[in-house]
Every structure is written in C-alpha cells, then in structure tokens.
Design a protein around this motif. Sequence first.
Motif, PDB file in Angstrom:
ATOM      1  N   SER A 126       0.827  -1.207   0.000  1.00  0.00           N
ATOM      2  CA  SER A 126       0.000   0.000   0.000  1.00  0.00           C
ATOM      3  C   SER A 126       0.863   1.258   0.000  1.00  0.00           C
ATOM      4  O   SER A 126       0.561   2.231  -0.702  1.00  0.00           O
ATOM      5  N   TYR A 127       1.936   1.254   0.789  1.00  0.00           N
ATOM      6  CA  TYR A 127       2.849   2.394   0.834  1.00  0.00           C
ATOM      7  C   TYR A 127       3.481   2.633  -0.536  1.00  0.00           C
ATOM      8  O   TYR A 127       3.565   3.767  -1.003  1.00  0.00           O
ATOM      9  N   ILE A 128       3.905   1.566  -1.194  1.00  0.00           N
ATOM     10  CA  ILE A 128       4.519   1.700  -2.520  1.00  0.00           C
ATOM     11  C   ILE A 128       3.521   2.277  -3.512  1.00  0.00           C
ATOM     12  O   ILE A 128       3.856   3.163  -4.304  1.00  0.00           O
ATOM     13  N   ALA A 129       2.278   1.808  -3.472  1.00  0.00           N
ATOM     14  CA  ALA A 129       1.247   2.315  -4.378  1.00  0.00           C
ATOM     15  C   ALA A 129       1.027   3.816  -4.166  1.00  0.00           C
ATOM     16  O   ALA A 129       0.966   4.585  -5.128  1.00  0.00           O
ATOM     17  N   CYS A 130       0.954   4.217  -2.901  1.00  0.00           N
ATOM     18  CA  CYS A 130       0.758   5.627  -2.567  1.00  0.00           C
ATOM     19  C   CYS A 130       1.959   6.458  -3.029  1.00  0.00           C
ATOM     20  O   CYS A 130       1.794   7.513  -3.645  1.00  0.00           O
ATOM     21  N   PHE A 131       3.156   5.977  -2.743  1.00  0.00           N
ATOM     22  CA  PHE A 131       4.370   6.703  -3.113  1.00  0.00           C
ATOM     23  C   PHE A 131       4.484   6.833  -4.626  1.00  0.00           C
ATOM     24  O   PHE A 131       4.785   7.908  -5.147  1.00  0.00           O
ATOM     25  N   ASN A 132       4.221   5.750  -5.343  1.00  0.00           N
ATOM     26  CA  ASN A 132       4.318   5.783  -6.811  1.00  0.00           C
ATOM     27  C   ASN A 132       3.311   6.745  -7.415  1.00  0.00           C
ATOM     28  O   ASN A 132       3.632   7.465  -8.362  1.00  0.00           O
ATOM     29  N   LYS A 133       2.106   6.762  -6.868  1.00  0.00           N
ATOM     30  CA  LYS A 133       1.073   7.672  -7.362  1.00  0.00           C
ATOM     31  C   LYS A 133       1.539   9.124  -7.220  1.00  0.00           C
ATOM     32  O   LYS A 133       1.419   9.920  -8.139  1.00  0.00           O
ATOM     33  N   GLU A 134       2.069   9.459  -6.057  1.00  0.00           N
ATOM     34  CA  GLU A 134       2.549  10.821  -5.825  1.00  0.00           C
ATOM     35  C   GLU A 134       3.759  11.151  -6.690  1.00  0.00           C
ATOM     36  O   GLU A 134       3.878  12.246  -7.206  1.00  0.00           O
ATOM     37  N   SER A 135       4.658  10.185  -6.851  1.00  0.00           N
ATOM     38  CA  SER A 135       5.869  10.463  -7.636  1.00  0.00           C
ATOM     39  C   SER A 135       5.548  10.721  -9.101  1.00  0.00           C
ATOM     40  O   SER A 135       6.291  11.419  -9.790  1.00  0.00           O
ATOM     41  N   LEU A 136       4.432  10.184  -9.590  1.00  0.00           N
ATOM     42  CA  LEU A 136       4.027  10.440 -10.979  1.00  0.00           C
ATOM     43  C   LEU A 136       3.584  11.878 -11.189  1.00  0.00           C
ATOM     44  O   LEU A 136       3.592  12.371 -12.314  1.00  0.00           O
ATOM     45  N   SER A 137       3.199  12.558 -10.107  1.00  0.00           N
ATOM     46  CA  SER A 137       2.777  13.948 -10.223  1.00  0.00           C
ATOM     47  C   SER A 137       3.954  14.918 -10.116  1.00  0.00           C
ATOM     48  O   SER A 137       3.774  16.120 -10.180  1.00  0.00           O
ATOM     49  N   ILE A 138       5.148  14.365  -9.981  1.00  0.00           N
ATOM     50  CA  ILE A 138       6.359  15.184  -9.886  1.00  0.00           C
ATOM     51  C   ILE A 138       6.974  15.291 -11.275  1.00  0.00           C
ATOM     52  O   ILE A 138       7.164  14.287 -11.955  1.00  0.00           O
TER      53      ILE A 138
END
Length: 154
Positions: free
Chosen positions: A75-87
């Motif tokens: 779940s943490y990886i999914a959340c982190f990846n989602k946010e990193s795509l907006s960078i």
Amino acid sequence: MHLQGIAEKIKCRAFPTTLKGPARIWFSRLMPNSIGTFKELSAQFSSHFIGGHRYKKSTACLMSIKQREDETLRSYIACFNKESLSIDEADNKILMVAFMNGLRKGKFLFSLYKNDVKTMSDILYRATKYMNAEDALLAYEEKPRKRERHKESR
C-alpha cells in the motif's frame, strides 16, 4: 485555423462551437461586442480558466509521505508511486531518499541500507521480493491452522 490563415471573425465565430460545460457557460455570459479580436478572446479565456490548471508538484512533497504503522508495504509503494508520478522530472536519488525516509523502521528498511541499493528500480525489485516472501510466510502459517481445523471436524 491559425495555420490555414482563417480570418479573425471566423475564428471568433467558430470558437464557441468547441466549448463544453463551464467554458460554454463562461462564453455565453460575455457581453455582446465586448471582444474585438481572436487574440483578445484567447487571452480572456486563458486568464479565466488558468486557475483550473493542475501544476506539477515539487519533490519536497514526497518527503511528507510516511508509511503508517498499520500500512502494508504494498500500500505504501502504491501511494508513493502515485505521488511520484505527479512530480515533474523527479531525480532518481531524490526518489530513493524520499521513499526510504518514509518507510517505517523494520527488516525491509534495514535490508535496503545493508545492501546499498543504487536505484529506485533496485528498491522496488527488493520490495517485490520482500512482499512475496511475506506472502509465502503468511500462507505457510495459515496451512497448519487449516489442517488443525480439518482434523477437529472429523
């Protein structure tokens, strides 16, 4: 239309036919004859709707992502990846530091430091192996319970 050299008046008349929803409502509320050129129409349209533009986030927001105590690694990886795509153009080293900074203390974080990972891909590869191992151990622990329940029902 601009490339084909279409006259300003035709551009102004064709423009509203391309609008939907809020843009169409905005256009319908313009005062008649209040705009003289297509350039002026474009400028007013842009200035009115620029607030709805979604800006890319900075890498600093990644540092605020933390793995909760009850949150799985998956779940943490999914959340982190989602946010990193907006960078926009996130640097690999910054992604690594932010990801590891957000992990809660434990065996997985220890293994990342111990093995000196070099890229975010390395981290995600190791995370996949770690999650698969956890899943296998959970399945192994559940098998004896199922067998015991099966024996009791006989």
